[in-house]
Design a protein around this motif. Structure first.
Motif, short mmCIF file in Angstrom:
data_model
loop_
_atom_site.label_atom_id
_atom_site.label_comp_id
_atom_site.label_asym_id
_atom_site.label_seq_id
_atom_site.Cartn_x
_atom_site.Cartn_y
_atom_site.Cartn_z
N ALA A 189 0.84 -1.20 0.00
CA ALA A 189 0.00 0.00 0.00
C ALA A 189 0.87 1.25 0.00
CB ALA A 189 -0.92 -0.01 1.22
N LEU A 190 1.94 1.23 0.79
CA LEU A 190 2.86 2.37 0.82
C LEU A 190 3.51 2.58 -0.54
CD1 LEU A 190 4.49 4.59 2.23
CD2 LEU A 190 6.11 2.81 2.95
N THR A 191 3.97 1.49 -1.14
CA THR A 191 4.60 1.60 -2.46
C THR A 191 3.62 2.12 -3.49
OG1 THR A 191 6.10 -0.22 -1.93
CG2 THR A 191 5.86 0.34 -4.25
N ALA A 192 2.36 1.66 -3.44
CA ALA A 192 1.34 2.13 -4.37
C ALA A 192 1.10 3.62 -4.20
CB ALA A 192 0.04 1.36 -4.15
N TRP A 193 1.12 4.08 -2.96
CA TRP A 193 0.91 5.51 -2.71
C TRP A 193 2.08 6.33 -3.22
CZ3 TRP A 193 3.12 9.50 0.16
CH2 TRP A 193 2.32 10.64 0.32
N LEU A 194 3.28 5.86 -2.99
CA LEU A 194 4.46 6.58 -3.49
C LEU A 194 4.46 6.61 -5.02
CD1 LEU A 194 7.19 5.20 -1.06
CD2 LEU A 194 6.23 7.52 -1.09
N ARG A 195 4.01 5.52 -5.63
CA ARG A 195 3.91 5.50 -7.10
C ARG A 195 2.89 6.54 -7.57
NH1 ARG A 195 2.91 0.50 -7.55
NH2 ARG A 195 5.09 -0.13 -7.79
N ALA A 196 1.75 6.63 -6.87
CA ALA A 196 0.74 7.62 -7.22
C ALA A 196 1.27 9.04 -7.02
CB ALA A 196 -0.52 7.41 -6.37
N PHE A 197 2.04 9.23 -5.96
CA PHE A 197 2.64 10.54 -5.70
C PHE A 197 3.52 10.97 -6.88
CE2 PHE A 197 6.41 12.86 -4.18
CZ PHE A 197 5.82 13.96 -3.57
N ILE A 198 4.37 10.08 -7.32
CA ILE A 198 5.27 10.39 -8.44
C ILE A 198 4.47 10.70 -9.70
CG2 ILE A 198 7.02 9.43 -10.00
CD1 ILE A 198 8.06 7.82 -7.55
N ALA A 199 3.47 9.88 -9.99
CA ALA A 199 2.69 10.07 -11.21
C ALA A 199 1.95 11.40 -11.21
CB ALA A 199 1.71 8.91 -11.38
N ARG A 200 1.41 11.78 -10.07
CA ARG A 200 0.55 12.96 -10.03
C ARG A 200 1.30 14.28 -9.95
NH1 ARG A 200 -4.32 10.68 -6.09
NH2 ARG A 200 -4.57 8.70 -7.20
N ILE A 201 2.58 14.23 -9.57
CA ILE A 201 3.35 15.49 -9.56
C ILE A 201 4.22 15.62 -10.81
CG2 ILE A 201 3.34 15.62 -7.04
CD1 ILE A 201 6.38 14.91 -7.16
N THR A 202 3.96 14.77 -11.80
CA THR A 202 4.72 14.87 -13.06
C THR A 202 3.78 15.06 -14.24
OG1 THR A 202 4.80 12.43 -13.14
CG2 THR A 202 6.72 13.57 -12.26
N VAL A 203 2.65 15.73 -13.99
CA VAL A 203 1.67 15.97 -15.05
C VAL A 203 2.24 16.86 -16.15
CG1 VAL A 203 -0.58 17.00 -15.59
CG2 VAL A 203 -0.30 15.58 -13.54
N PHE A 204 3.09 17.83 -15.75
CA PHE A 204 3.73 18.67 -16.74
C PHE A 204 5.18 18.92 -16.32
CE2 PHE A 204 1.23 21.53 -13.97
CZ PHE A 204 2.24 22.28 -13.40
N PRO A 205 6.06 19.22 -17.27
CA PRO A 205 7.47 19.46 -16.96
C PRO A 205 7.65 20.61 -15.96
CG PRO A 205 7.18 19.17 -19.32
CD PRO A 205 5.80 19.28 -18.74
N GLY A 206 8.42 20.35 -14.93
CA GLY A 206 8.67 21.37 -13.92
C GLY A 206 7.77 21.27 -12.71
N MET A 207 6.70 20.50 -12.80
CA MET A 207 5.77 20.38 -11.68
C MET A 207 6.43 19.68 -10.49
SD MET A 207 2.02 18.58 -11.63
CE MET A 207 0.69 19.23 -10.63
N ALA A 208 7.21 18.64 -10.78
CA ALA A 208 7.85 17.88 -9.70
C ALA A 208 8.81 18.76 -8.90
CB ALA A 208 8.58 16.68 -10.27
N ALA A 209 9.57 19.60 -9.58
CA ALA A 209 10.50 20.47 -8.87
C ALA A 209 9.76 21.44 -7.96
CB ALA A 209 11.35 21.26 -9.88
N SER A 210 8.62 21.94 -8.41
CA SER A 210 7.81 22.83 -7.57
C SER A 210 7.24 22.09 -6.38
CB SER A 210 6.68 23.45 -8.39
OG SER A 210 7.19 24.30 -9.38
N ALA A 211 6.86 20.83 -6.60
CA ALA A 211 6.35 20.02 -5.50
C ALA A 211 7.42 19.81 -4.44
CB ALA A 211 5.84 18.68 -6.02
N VAL A 212 8.63 19.53 -4.89
CA VAL A 212 9.73 19.33 -3.94
C VAL A 212 9.96 20.60 -3.11
CG1 VAL A 212 12.22 18.98 -3.76
CG2 VAL A 212 10.87 17.52 -5.27
N VAL A 213 9.88 21.76 -3.76
CA VAL A 213 10.03 23.02 -3.03
C VAL A 213 8.91 23.18 -2.01
CG1 VAL A 213 9.93 25.54 -3.23
CG2 VAL A 213 11.26 24.20 -4.88
N SER A 214 7.69 22.88 -2.41
CA SER A 214 6.56 23.05 -1.49
C SER A 214 6.66 22.09 -0.31
CB SER A 214 5.23 22.84 -2.22
OG SER A 214 4.99 21.47 -2.51
#
Length: 205
Positions: A95-120
């Motif tokens: 369940a934890l791995t599935a959630w982490l996978r969802a986290f990665i997928a949802r913060i990479t919808v567009f280029p640069g989103m992941a970096a902003s998420a890391v800052v937040s």
């Protein structure tokens, strides 16, 4: 200003409704522009697409990061809900791995989103900012992930010395370096999980 100059209740409601509409239009325009051109897309272009002036954009979102975090708030809300759903899973580590996978997928919808998420995720602003929508959504997301992590740890699926913040940072780092390669993100998370969850993956558990 005299009492005659004060806006009437109906006028106040109309002003507030207009403010909400402008904010919604700006978020919709930003989502469209960022998905097409990445997080560095022109803010003037976002304002034009929303049908407002650039000054209106800056009144709602003083910085680009503020705008990105407002978009991330919906992502965090969704991740919090997913985390709560996964709490009933009979396999805490999975369940934890599935959630982490969802986290990665949802913060990479567009280029640069992941970096902003890391800052937040690193931003612990005190005062009014801590009570803002994005900050509240981020805390709810963290709480949901922490609950999954603690459950997996109690089940022996995560080492006793591990901490949730590190797992989230690891997922954020994977998202940043693989935002254009979803398959690579899955591989890296699976590789990390072989160390994060003893007895799985390479150990044939």
């Amino acid at each position: 200003m005299t009492s005659d100059d004060m806006p009437k209740p109906g006028q106040v409601r109309a002003i507030r409704a207009d403010v909400r509409r402008n904010r919604a239009r700006l978020l919709a325009a930003a989502a469209e522009m960022f998905e097409r051109d990445g997080a560095g897309a022109s803010l003037e272009g976002v304002a034009r697409l929303a049908g407002v002036g650039i000054g209106t954009l800056y009144r709602h979102f003083p910085t680009r990061q503020d705008l990105l975090e407002a978009l991330l708030a919906d992502v965090y809300d969704g991740l919090a809900a997913t985390g709560r759903e996964l709490l009933v899973s009979p396999a805490p580590g999975e369940a934890l791995t599935a959630w982490l996978r969802a986290f990665i997928a949802r913060i990479t919808v567009f280029p640069g989103m992941a970096a902003s998420a890391v800052v937040s995720l690193q931003d612990e602003r005190p005062g009014p900012a801590a009570a803002s929508g994005p900050a509240v959504a981020c805390r709810a997301m963290r709480d949901a992930g922490q609950a999954l992590f603690a459950r997996a740890q109690d089940a022996g699926d995560v080492p006793a010395g591990a901490v949730f913040t590190d797992a989230l940072r690891l997922a954020g780092a994977i998202a940043v370096v693989t935002e254009r390669e979803p398959a690579a993100a899955d591989r890296l998370l699976a590789l990390a999980a072989t160390g994060l969850i003893p007895g799985k993956g390479a150990h044939g558990g």
